[in-house]
Design an enzyme around this catalytic site. Structure first.
Site, short mmCIF file in Angstrom:
data_model
loop_
_atom_site.label_atom_id
_atom_site.label_comp_id
_atom_site.label_asym_id
_atom_site.label_seq_id
_atom_site.Cartn_x
_atom_site.Cartn_y
_atom_site.Cartn_z
N ASP A 179 0.86 -1.19 0.00
CA ASP A 179 0.00 0.00 0.00
C ASP A 179 0.89 1.23 0.00
O ASP A 179 1.88 1.31 0.76
CB ASP A 179 -0.91 0.01 1.22
CG ASP A 179 -1.89 1.17 1.19
OD1 ASP A 179 -2.87 1.09 0.43
OD2 ASP A 179 -1.64 2.17 1.90
N ILE A 180 0.58 2.20 -0.88
CA ILE A 180 1.32 3.47 -0.90
C ILE A 180 0.87 4.31 0.29
O ILE A 180 -0.32 4.58 0.47
CB ILE A 180 1.09 4.22 -2.22
CG1 ILE A 180 1.52 3.35 -3.41
CG2 ILE A 180 1.84 5.54 -2.23
CD1 ILE A 180 1.28 3.99 -4.76
N GLU A 220 -4.63 2.41 -4.46
CA GLU A 220 -3.17 2.49 -4.35
C GLU A 220 -2.58 1.20 -3.78
O GLU A 220 -1.43 1.18 -3.34
CB GLU A 220 -2.77 3.68 -3.47
CG GLU A 220 -3.17 3.57 -2.01
CD GLU A 220 -4.59 4.09 -1.73
OE1 GLU A 220 -4.89 4.36 -0.55
OE2 GLU A 220 -5.37 4.22 -2.69
#
Length: 428
Positions: A297-298, A341
């Site tokens: 996950d960003i 994301e």
């Protein structure tokens, strides 16, 4: 001989009397010609019966091969409208019944002729063993994956129609044998062989030699003297048709590729991930080899989008996806966009320690991009958080549980400050 007799009659100006030599000669010539024509017709009928059986089988096999890809797509998508169109295209005078089923045996489309005539001993003798055809629908899953059986297509040919076609040929041959003389028969057969039959056989041989997977590359025959007649137009029409099929196959392959690729990042999407993960899970269970999953996950990506704009956010997603993809081995591993994301990485044959090492490499790779994130609550540059979960050989665990544990570890990584890899102390 009969022609000479006629010339003799005309020359003497007399009518041959019954019992005269001329009459006997004419009669004998006619009988011999009829006998030869009858024998030749009988041989031709036997040959025609064999050829007609082969042609029916070949034509049916080619039809099934041509529609296999589209029918497999319909079965895979459970699309009754597409299946209906394909089945309707196959359903004609020669086909009495056709059905397309999915891999659960359910009928997606079916057509059945009304009032099919009862079979006779002749029809059973000629076509009894070639009436029923069935083939599996193979769906192309990717260059690294075997084709999947997603259903089948089954059809039954019209017994009465085939018999009628054969009987019509019998009447034609018998009638021709009675009406034509021996010399005329030879002339006609010779003419048709050199000017009609041989070119048609070339076309027939070219069609047989065509690869159903690449119909546009068929060995188009060159027919001397037929460029502007019906045979030449037939070859041109076949060439146009096969090229159209080739274009359709290429469009199908392109659509299949696009359906498995994320349009924004260019990496595999959630659909391909589900297929790949399910397959690798079963392989790991069968071979007793490890399987690892990394959830990615960003960090603080919502803030990034809010302050830098969605255009910059899309560019960033593409850059992250590209560098993550280059950190794995695409020949055996899979990186997919899971949603938003989030990305997910499936690592077949990689144990817990190897998966953690790869995850740390992914984290460092994203840091190397040095993408500024001034509005992040944790770091000045763009970072990612990851959760790792692994399955050891012989371990009793469901595929859903392995995914859930990787997701839980991702939550822990965020909770612990982000820009880190979280995993359980031992493989899940």
């Amino acid at each position: 001989m009969r022609s000479r007799s006629k010339l003799s009659f005309s020359a003497v100006g007399a009518t041959p009397r019954r019992g005269s030599l001329t009459f006997k000669q004419a009669l004998l010539t006619l009988l011999i010609a009829m006998l030869i024509s009858t024998v030749a017709g009988s041989i031709e009928l036997i040959s025609h019966a064999s050829n007609m059986r082969q042609e029916v089988q070949l034509r049916t096999a080619q039809q099934l091969a041509i529609v296999n890809g589209a029918a497999a797509e319909a079965a895979f998508q459970l699309n009754p409208d597409l299946a209906h169109q394909i089945a309707y295209g196959l359903f004609n005078d020669e086909v009495a019944w056709v059905v397309i089923r999915d891999d659960f045996g359910r009928s997606l489309a079916e057509f059945n002729a009304v009032g099919e005539a009862n079979s006779t001993w002749l029809s059973q003798r000629l076509f009894g063993d070639v009436l029923h055809h069935q083939t599996d629908l193979e769906y192309y899953m990717g260059s690294d994956l075997p084709d999947a059986i997603v259903g089948n297509i089954e059809l039954r040919l019209a017994e009465a129609y085939l018999t009628q076609q054969f009987l019509e040929r019998i009447y034609s041959v018998v009638g021709l044998s009675i009406l034509q003389a021996f010399i005329l028969s030879i002339v006609v057969i010779t003419f048709f062989h050199f000017f009609i039959t041989r070119p048609l056989l070339k076309v027939h041989a070219a069609i047989i030699g065509t690869d159903p997977t690449q119909p546009g590359k068929w060995p188009k025959p060159r027919l001397r003297g037929h460029q502007n007649d019906e045979l030449g137009h037939l070859v041109d029409s076949l060439d146009h048709l096969l090229n159209a099929f080739q274009q359709g196959l290429e469009q199908r392959d392109q659509l299949h590729h696009l359906s498995n690729i994320d349009g924004l990042t260019g990496v595999p999407n959630r659909r391909l991930f589900d297929q790949f993960y399910k397959q690798q899970w079963h392989i790991a269970q069968h071979t007793q080899k490890p399987l690892s999953v990394i959830f990615i996950d960003i960090d603080n990506f919502k803030e990034f989008n809010d302050h830098y704009g969605h255009a910059m956010g899309d560019d960033t997603l593409r850059a992250v996806a590209n560098i993550l993809h280059h950190c794995i081995d695409p020949s055996q591993d899979l990186l997919a966009r899971y949603g938003g994301e989030e990305f997910v990485c499936v690592l077949p044959n990689q144990d817990h320690d190897e998966a953690v090492s790869i995850a740390n490499g992914l984290r460092e790779a994203v840091l190397s991009l040095a993408i500024p994130h001034a509005f992040s609550s944790t770091h000045s540059d763009l970072t990612i958080s990851m959760g790792v979960s692994s399955m050891s050989p012989g371990q009793s665990i469901s595929p859903e549980t392995l995914i859930e544990r990787a997701d839980q570890q991702l939550y822990q990584a965020k909770k612990q400050g982000r820009n880190r890899v979280a995993t359980s102390k031992r493989p899940a």
